[in-house]
Design a protein around this motif. Structure first.
Motif, mmCIF file in Angstrom:
data_model
loop_
_atom_site.group_PDB
_atom_site.id
_atom_site.type_symbol
_atom_site.label_atom_id
_atom_site.label_comp_id
_atom_site.label_asym_id
_atom_site.label_seq_id
_atom_site.Cartn_x
_atom_site.Cartn_y
_atom_site.Cartn_z
ATOM 1 N N THR A 88 0.845 -1.185 0.000
ATOM 2 C CA THR A 88 0.000 0.000 0.000
ATOM 3 C C THR A 88 0.884 1.239 0.000
ATOM 4 N N CYS A 89 0.550 2.201 -0.840
ATOM 5 C CA CYS A 89 1.281 3.471 -0.879
ATOM 6 C C CYS A 89 0.281 4.602 -1.093
ATOM 7 N N ARG A 90 0.746 5.813 -0.943
ATOM 8 C CA ARG A 90 -0.117 6.979 -1.058
ATOM 9 C C ARG A 90 0.385 7.878 -2.176
ATOM 10 N N VAL A 91 -0.537 8.565 -2.849
ATOM 11 C CA VAL A 91 -0.182 9.515 -3.898
ATOM 12 C C VAL A 91 0.180 10.848 -3.249
ATOM 13 N N TYR A 92 1.377 11.324 -3.538
ATOM 14 C CA TYR A 92 1.841 12.621 -3.052
ATOM 15 C C TYR A 92 1.793 13.645 -4.178
ATOM 16 N N PHE A 93 1.898 14.916 -3.807
ATOM 17 C CA PHE A 93 1.852 16.000 -4.781
ATOM 18 C C PHE A 93 2.881 15.780 -5.885
ATOM 19 N N GLU A 94 4.064 15.313 -5.520
ATOM 20 C CA GLU A 94 5.140 15.107 -6.502
ATOM 21 C C GLU A 94 4.796 14.033 -7.531
ATOM 22 N N ASP A 95 3.806 13.198 -7.249
ATOM 23 C CA ASP A 95 3.409 12.125 -8.168
ATOM 24 C C ASP A 95 2.430 12.599 -9.233
ATOM 25 N N THR A 96 1.875 13.802 -9.062
ATOM 26 C CA THR A 96 0.814 14.267 -9.952
ATOM 27 C C THR A 96 1.336 15.229 -11.014
ATOM 28 N N ASP A 97 0.553 15.350 -12.080
ATOM 29 C CA ASP A 97 0.888 16.287 -13.150
ATOM 30 C C ASP A 97 0.099 17.583 -12.962
ATOM 31 N N ALA A 98 0.174 18.462 -13.937
ATOM 32 C CA ALA A 98 -0.507 19.758 -13.839
ATOM 33 C C ALA A 98 -2.023 19.614 -13.737
ATOM 34 N N GLY A 99 -2.563 18.484 -14.187
ATOM 35 C CA GLY A 99 -4.004 18.254 -14.115
ATOM 36 C C GLY A 99 -4.453 17.654 -12.797
ATOM 37 N N GLY A 100 -3.489 17.407 -11.898
ATOM 38 C CA GLY A 100 -3.833 16.875 -10.582
ATOM 39 C C GLY A 100 -4.015 15.367 -10.533
ATOM 40 N N ILE A 101 -3.607 14.679 -11.591
ATOM 41 C CA ILE A 101 -3.690 13.217 -11.586
ATOM 42 C C ILE A 101 -2.277 12.628 -11.628
ATOM 43 N N VAL A 102 -2.176 11.369 -11.244
ATOM 44 C CA VAL A 102 -0.870 10.725 -11.230
ATOM 45 C C VAL A 102 -0.317 10.669 -12.652
ATOM 46 N N TYR A 103 0.899 11.169 -12.806
ATOM 47 C CA TYR A 103 1.592 11.137 -14.080
ATOM 48 C C TYR A 103 1.872 9.679 -14.435
ATOM 49 N N TYR A 104 1.662 9.309 -15.682
ATOM 50 C CA TYR A 104 1.662 7.897 -16.078
ATOM 51 C C TYR A 104 2.906 7.126 -15.668
ATOM 52 N N VAL A 105 4.069 7.732 -15.762
ATOM 53 C CA VAL A 105 5.305 7.003 -15.448
ATOM 54 C C VAL A 105 5.410 6.666 -13.959
ATOM 55 N N ASN A 106 4.700 7.398 -13.114
ATOM 56 C CA ASN A 106 4.764 7.128 -11.677
ATOM 57 C C ASN A 106 4.098 5.811 -11.294
ATOM 58 N N TYR A 107 3.165 5.329 -12.103
ATOM 59 C CA TYR A 107 2.610 3.995 -11.856
ATOM 60 C C TYR A 107 3.724 2.948 -11.955
ATOM 61 N N LEU A 108 4.653 3.158 -12.891
ATOM 62 C CA LEU A 108 5.784 2.231 -13.035
ATOM 63 C C LEU A 108 6.674 2.275 -11.798
ATOM 64 N N LYS A 109 6.816 3.453 -11.211
ATOM 65 C CA LYS A 109 7.595 3.580 -9.973
ATOM 66 C C LYS A 109 6.902 2.848 -8.821
ATOM 67 N N PHE A 110 5.593 2.992 -8.710
ATOM 68 C CA PHE A 110 4.860 2.279 -7.656
ATOM 69 C C PHE A 110 5.031 0.764 -7.827
#
Length: 145
Positions: free
Chosen positions: A13-35
């Motif tokens: 389990t992990c949490r989405v932080y501000f640094e994980d999101t793009d300008a639209g406020g959603i998780v930037y696609y490459v960050n799913y690969l990091k998770f």
């Protein structure tokens, strides 16, 4: 070796932080690969192996190829459940099936398969997964021949 249907995947389990999101406020696609990378690393750790320890012993796991599908967005502060299930285990590689779901509603957000190769740290050439680690993955994953 291929996975049996009754094996339970490893989950982190992990949490989405501000640094994980793009300008639209959603998780930037490459960050799913990091998770997903974190879940694979913690899966290895749950078997008693740290990547740093393996590197000192001259062994690395590297991503050979991936296939990913993005189905719905995660947003700031979402709690995510990330699974890492070994579905194929060979002499020098593993194939993981991974999913990212939102904890609050269980919605599948992203899924993928990752082929991970075992290589020598000094020259990045393929090498066999150490026997004890291979056996640990096989037993923990419910793999059969």
């Amino acid at each position: 070796m291929r996975v049996q249907k009754d094996a339970q995947p490893f989950s982190l389990t992990c949490r989405v932080y501000f640094e994980d999101t793009d300008a639209g406020g959603i998780v930037y696609y490459v960050n799913y690969l990091k998770f997903m990378e974190r879940a694979r690393t913690e899966r290895l750790r749950s078997l008693g192996y740290a990547q740093s320890q393996l590197a000192e012993e001259g062994l690395l796991f590297v991503v050979h190829s991936i296939e990913a599908r993005y189905l719905a967005p995660a947003r700031l502060d979402d709690a995510l459940q990330v699974t890492a299930e070994v579905v194929e285990l060979k002499r020098a590689s593993l194939r993981f099936r991974q999913q990212v779901r939102r904890v609050a509603d269980g919605q599948l957000l992203c899924e993928g398969q990752f082929l991970v190769a075992c290589v020598r740290a000094d020259n990045l050439k393929p090498r066999a997964i150490p026997e004890a680690l291979h056996a640990a993955f096989a037993m923990d994953s419910g793999l059969s021949q």
